[in-house]
Design an enzyme around this catalytic site. Structure first.
Site, PDB file in Angstrom:
ATOM      1  N   ASP A   1      10.588   5.557  -9.451  1.00 36.98           N
ATOM      2  CA  ASP A   1      10.236   6.137 -10.748  1.00 36.98           C
ATOM      3  C   ASP A   1      10.878   7.504 -10.974  1.00 36.98           C
ATOM      4  OD1 ASP A   1       8.720   3.947 -11.260  1.00 36.98           O
ATOM      5  OD2 ASP A   1       6.782   4.961 -11.284  1.00 36.98           O
TER       6      ASP A   1
ATOM      7  N   SER B   1       0.817  -1.206   0.000  1.00 31.89           N
ATOM      8  CA  SER B   1       0.000   0.000   0.000  1.00 31.89           C
ATOM      9  C   SER B   1       0.859   1.267   0.000  1.00 31.89           C
ATOM     10  CB  SER B   1      -0.948  -0.054   1.199  1.00 31.89           C
ATOM     11  OG  SER B   1      -1.858   1.005   1.203  1.00 31.89           O
TER      12      SER B   1
ATOM     13  N   LYS C   1      -0.259  -4.217  -3.427  1.00 33.40           N
ATOM     14  CA  LYS C   1      -1.588  -3.667  -3.117  1.00 33.40           C
ATOM     15  C   LYS C   1      -1.694  -2.286  -3.757  1.00 33.40           C
ATOM     16  CE  LYS C   1      -4.766  -2.375   0.609  1.00 33.40           C
ATOM     17  NZ  LYS C   1      -4.915  -0.948   0.234  1.00 33.40           N
TER      18      LYS C   1
END
Length: 536
Positions: A300, A289, A314
């Site tokens: 990223d 999560s 998740k």
């Protein structure tokens, strides 16, 4: 296409969408009417008194279970549990209790640092005989805990049998608002490497992280390890705030897409405190999560080197909505996407097998995305670290000792026999021998994994009628795999000792001491620190 064709196609889409919405509304009304009719008929005709609360709650739970594990109903009486989940706060005395015998006393297992329990002199091993004049005998652990909790500022009276003197005393404890921090420990691993262990994402953990980073920089930190292993996540807003500490203002951290709400983008809105310091993010299969939002964003944006093993996967966002009678529903409203466009969700709950089970998205269906500097990353099934560093795989015996409470029971025995231990305490050979003798007297499944699998194979052979013809081979294998408790415990000594040392140190010097013990034996982290970081 000509103009008429375009208009006709658009009209067909609008009509189809309207028809779909009407069909959905009709089905909802139809099933609501059917359910109400069934309840009314049961109430009128069922042979016994109808347990309305029980069957309605079971029906709601079953309905929501058919969607995903994260969409749940929270009735009014469980609102405090929700508060605990969101903020890690509750009204109470600040202690973990243990009740091995329902007809026995409540045992103080672990008082929290600076808690009312510690301030009023309760310590590990003390036995609570009464709570506000009522005996603890006959209470479950949960019932005892509920009686100890209460509104901050109120007082609870305990009749306590002290662990060392055996004296029975009355102690009045004033409850406080207990907050369990998500940043359970931070410190310097060496002269240049700072370390932060974060266990959750509740309210203001980003502030805790900010303070930890600034303090570590004052201590000379030149490289930061953010440990998110085992961190199951929490508030998405806190994940965004944590990323904002390390990337330029206005950076995209995460986006979400859901039915009826379209796409929403979440960017950093505050100035960072450091955009240059090298960062290692440690993750594993328990990182989920919001942990994955932080990890995915820093990966990223090419801001951190991710190490460890693949995360849980998740990629769903939950929102809490109010319901009648002060109830609430935590409902999955969207999927989230990292800055490169990845969704890390590992399981597609919308696509179920005939038996209702769901499966992980196979690697063959994953897609490639690019980081800010063009590195390839993939979606589906969590976040894959930049550098894989495997953790220790524990034996079945160690899991059995933990889950059977053998280590916890031994810890209480040790505390009763040792009033104090030094801050650098380690198990001696005599301590280990004492543990083995203690464990040998307890009932627990001490079979090895190989023995467990063999026992299953033996049953299958018996089912197939092959056991008799293979008796000699089976007996030989059984004898080879047979191992008594003493032998197996000593074989796994190096694996078990860290768990015992951690539990014992926590009882004398609180959670921070336990994490220091954990770091002492953390070979995965030690290996990660030898790896060269990615140059951005």
């Amino acid at each position: 296409m000509n103009t008429k064709s375009i208009i006709a196609a658009a009209a067909a889409i609008i009509i189809s969408g309207a028809a779909s919405a009407q069909s959905q509304s009709f089905k909802l009304g139809q099933w609501t009417e059917i359910q109400n009719s069934i309840l009314k008929e049961l109430n009128r005709s069922y042979v016994d008194s109808l347990p309305v609360d029980r069957i309605e709650r079971a029906g709601i739970n079953a309905m929501l279970d058919a969607l995903d594990p994260y969409t749940v109903y929270i009735p009014e009486e469980e609102n405090e549990d929700l508060q605990m989940m969101v903020s890690k706060t509750y009204g109470g005395i600040g202690a973990v209790i243990y009740k091995p015998d329902k007809d026995g006393n409540v045992i103080i297992n672990e008082p929290y640092k600076n808690s009312p329990a510690e301030k009023y002199g309760l310590r590990c091993g003390d036995e609570i005989m009464e709570i506000d004049g009522q005996t603890t005998h006959g209470l479950t652990s949960q019932e005892a805990s509920d009686r100890m909790k209460g509104k901050p500022g109120t007082t609870v009276r305990f009749k306590v049998k002290k662990v060392y003197s055996g004296e029975i005393v009355d102690i009045d404890v004033t409850r406080e608002r207990i907050h369990l921090p998500d940043v359970e420990y931070y410190g310097m691993l060496d002269s240049e490497t700072g370390y932060i262990y974060q266990s959750g994402f509740t309210e203001n953990v980003s502030g805790e992280i900010r303070n930890a980073v600034l303090n570590l920089k004052k201590q000379g930190m030149k490289k930061l390890v953010m440990d998110l292993r085992g961190n199951g996540g929490g508030l998405m807003s806190e994940a965004i705030n944590i990323v904002s500490l390390f990337v330029p203002k206005g950076s995209l951290v995460v986006s979400s897409k859901g039915q009826g709400i379209g796409e929403q983008q979440y960017k950093t809105t505050t100035e960072p405190i450091d955009t240059e310091i090298p960062i290692i993010v440690m993750v594993d299969g328990g990182s989920a999560s919001s942990s994955e939002i932080v990890t995915g964003a820093l990966q990223d944006l090419d801001r951190a080197t991710v190490m460890g093993t693949r995360t849980y996967g998740k990629g769903l966002v939950q929102t809490i909505r109010p319901l009648p009678y002060n109830g609430q529903i935590k409902v999955t409203t969207a999927k989230y996407y990292t800055p490169s466009g990845r969704c890390v969700q590992a399981i597609d709950y919308a696509k179920r097998n005939e038996d209702g089970s769901v499966a992980h998205i196979p690697d063959s269906l994953t897609h490639e995305f690019k980081t800010a500097q063009g590195r390839t990353v993939k979606d589906g099934g969590g976040i894959t670290p930049d550098i894989i560093v495997k953790g220790h795989e524990y034996s079945r015996l160690t899991f059995s000792l933990v889950y059977s409470n053998i280590i916890q029971e031994y810890t209480l025995k040790f505390v009763r026999e040792h009033k104090d231990v030094p801050e650098d305490w380690k198990m001696t050979d005599a301590d280990w021998k004492d543990f083995v003798e203690f464990a040998k007297t307890k009932e627990f499944d001490y079979r090895s994994s190989a023995k467990t699998y063999f026992d299953q194979v033996k049953k299958e052979l018996e089912k197939d009628g092959l056991a008799e013809s293979m008796k000699d081979q089976i007996d030989a294998m059984s004898k080879a795999l047979e191992m008594d408790k003493d032998t197996f415990l000593n074989l796994k000594r190096n694996e078990i000792v860290p768990f015992i040392e951690e539990e014992i140190m926590v009882r004398y010097y609180f959670q921070e001491a336990g994490i220091k013990v954990r770091l002492r034996y953390d070979d995965q982290l030690k290996e990660a620190l030898t790896k060269p970081l990615i140059s951005f």
